[in-house]
Each structure stands twice: as C-alpha cells, then as structure tokens.
Design an enzyme around this catalytic site. Structure first.
Site, PDB file in Angstrom:
ATOM      1  N   ASP A 161      -6.114  -0.545  -1.615  1.00 37.36           N
ATOM      2  CA  ASP A 161      -6.840  -1.471  -2.489  1.00 37.36           C
ATOM      3  C   ASP A 161      -8.177  -1.904  -1.919  1.00 37.36           C
ATOM      4  OD1 ASP A 161      -5.637  -3.160  -0.393  1.00 37.36           O
ATOM      5  OD2 ASP A 161      -6.457  -4.795  -1.589  1.00 37.36           O
ATOM      6  N   ASP A 199      -5.468   2.600  10.313  1.00 31.67           N
ATOM      7  CA  ASP A 199      -6.880   2.309  10.584  1.00 31.67           C
ATOM      8  C   ASP A 199      -6.982   2.001  12.080  1.00 31.67           C
ATOM      9  OD1 ASP A 199      -9.529   1.692  10.312  1.00 31.67           O
ATOM     10  OD2 ASP A 199      -9.256  -0.161   9.222  1.00 31.67           O
ATOM     11  N   GLY A 231       0.783  -1.241   0.000  1.00 30.71           N
ATOM     12  CA  GLY A 231       0.000   0.000   0.000  1.00 30.71           C
ATOM     13  C   GLY A 231       0.809   1.282   0.000  1.00 30.71           C
TER      14      GLY A 231
HETATM   15  P1  IMP Z   1      -4.781  -1.378  10.738  1.00 31.31           P
HETATM   16  O1  IMP Z   1      -3.860  -2.434  11.266  1.00 31.31           O
HETATM   17  O2  IMP Z   1      -6.213  -1.597  11.157  1.00 31.31           O
HETATM   18  O3  IMP Z   1      -4.318   0.019  11.025  1.00 31.31           O
HETATM   19  O4  IMP Z   1      -4.858  -1.606   9.195  1.00 31.31           O
HETATM   20  C1  IMP Z   1      -3.920  -1.112   8.395  1.00 31.31           C
HETATM   21  C2  IMP Z   1      -3.926  -1.742   7.040  1.00 31.31           C
HETATM   22  O5  IMP Z   1      -5.237  -2.164   6.602  1.00 31.31           O
HETATM   23  C3  IMP Z   1      -3.501  -0.662   6.077  1.00 31.31           C
HETATM   24  O6  IMP Z   1      -2.096  -0.661   5.919  1.00 31.31           O
HETATM   25  C4  IMP Z   1      -4.244  -1.038   4.830  1.00 31.31           C
HETATM   26  O7  IMP Z   1      -3.464  -1.964   4.095  1.00 31.31           O
HETATM   27  C5  IMP Z   1      -5.504  -1.719   5.295  1.00 31.31           C
HETATM   28  N1  IMP Z   1      -6.658  -0.782   5.343  1.00 31.31           N
HETATM   29  C6  IMP Z   1      -7.235  -0.235   6.427  1.00 31.31           C
HETATM   30  N2  IMP Z   1      -8.241   0.593   6.087  1.00 31.31           N
HETATM   31  C7  IMP Z   1      -8.295   0.586   4.732  1.00 31.31           C
HETATM   32  C8  IMP Z   1      -9.126   1.271   3.764  1.00 31.31           C
HETATM   33  O8  IMP Z   1     -10.022   2.068   4.062  1.00 31.31           O
HETATM   34  N3  IMP Z   1      -8.862   0.986   2.459  1.00 31.31           N
HETATM   35  C9  IMP Z   1      -7.881   0.121   2.065  1.00 31.31           C
HETATM   36  N4  IMP Z   1      -7.093  -0.522   2.930  1.00 31.31           N
HETATM   37  C10 IMP Z   1      -7.289  -0.294   4.252  1.00 31.31           C
HETATM   38 MG    MG Z   2      -1.217  -2.053   4.487  1.00 33.21          MG
END
Ligand code: IMP
Ligand code: MG
Length: 171
Positions: free
Chosen positions: A154, A98, A40
C-alpha cells in the site's frame, strides 16, 4: 496518478506457482503452518497456498515494528494465533523485505514459541546497500530501491488491490 508496472499479473502468477512448488518439494511428507503477516501478505498468501500441495494450516498475524532509541527492534503485537505453534513447521509470509526489521522481529517473536522450524517467504526483496538482519528463505522477485504498490503493498492504505506491482507516478 498512474501506476507504472514492474511485475505484471502474469509475471506474478508464474513466480508464485514456482515458489509454491518449491515449498511443496522442500516440505515433502510434512505439514506446514503458513502465517500471513497482515495486511500486506494477504493476496500473496492466498495465491501461494493454492500452489502448495502438502497439508497447510493457515493463520495470520498482525503486528507493527519500530526501532527504539537504543536501536533494538520492538514489536507491537495486535493479534493472536489460533493454535499454538510449538513443534510445528512454520512459514512466515510477508509482502516485501525492505530493511528487514519487521520480519526479523516476527521471527524472534515466533522462535520463542519453539516451533520445529521457522522459515520466511517474501514476494519482493528490496535491493538496498545495507546488510539486513534477516534473509528470506523464499523470495519471489528482487526489486530496486523504489516505493512499490499493488499485490498487497500500500501507499497510505491504497493500491493493495492492484493485481500487479508498480510504482506510483504523477501524470
Ligand atoms: P521493513 O521492516 O523495513 O523490512 O519493512 C517491511 C514492511 O514495510 C513491509 O512489510 C511493508 O508493509 C512496508 N514496506 C516496505 N517497503 C515498502 C514499499 O516499497 N511499498 C509498500 N510497503 C512497503
Ligand atoms: Mg508489512
């Protein structure tokens, strides 16, 4: 399928330039190892480093994280760094924060390698009503709690190539 724009190519370019300049000022006189969290962070990292004026070593890292049954985060590492990072200034770059679990797990993983410092930079920070296990040191833009695509982000591996960030809408 239509993608509604939240941040245009121009919005992104302006903000990424500002971030690069801020990072260059903060690390003045030092060199920086920038680690792109794959896949990403690829477009963002490629743009960001071109606005960093101090010496940059570029590396990348592939991993995935999940929360196990005892609610602690596990990191599945799928690649190795080119060079050891002990004693180096590290900037981890990701597309979006996120829940923050993935970035927190990566920070913990790299901290064990004893870098001189470790900071994080994300293009988007999703506004959630939860406290996140990690805060990003550099944030491009805030985004409301929506599933966003484009500029590296994505949906089922599609849309990463869009030059803007948006939300997929049905026609
Ligand atoms: P986290 O561990 O919940 O912070 O998730 C992070 C990873 O989830 C990011 O690096 C993204 O690859 C994916 N992700 C989280 N939210 C989104 C979104 O809205 N669109 C696309 N990918 C997301
Ligand atoms: Mg990611």
């Amino acid at each position: 399928m239509k993608v509604r724009t939240l941040y245009s190519e121009k919005d992104i370019a302006e903000r990424v330039k500002q971030l690069g300049e801020m990072i260059s000022r903060d690390y003045q006189g030092k060199s920086l190892t920038v680690i792109a969290l794959l896949n990403g962070a690829l477009p963002f990292t490629a743009d960001l480093i071109r606005h960093i004026s101090i010496p940059v070593y570029l590396d990348s890292f592939a991993s995935s994280s999940y929360v196990n049954d005892s609610s602690s985060k596990e990191l599945t590492v799928r690649s190795r760094l080119k060079e050891p990072i002990t004693g180096k200034h590290i900037l981890l770059v990701d597309d979006i924060l996120d829940t923050g679990h993935s970035l927190a797990a990566c920070v913990e993983y790299f901290r064990k390698m004893e870098p001189a410092s470790i900071k994080t930079c994300v293009f988007l920070d999703k506004e959630l009503n939860i406290s996140k296990p990690v805060k990003a040191d550099y944030i491009g833009c805030k985004v409301e709690n929506l599933y966003v695509v484009g500029y590296g982000l994505d949906s089922h591996e599609l849309y990463r190539n869009l030059p803007f960030v948006g939300v997929v809408e049905n026609d």
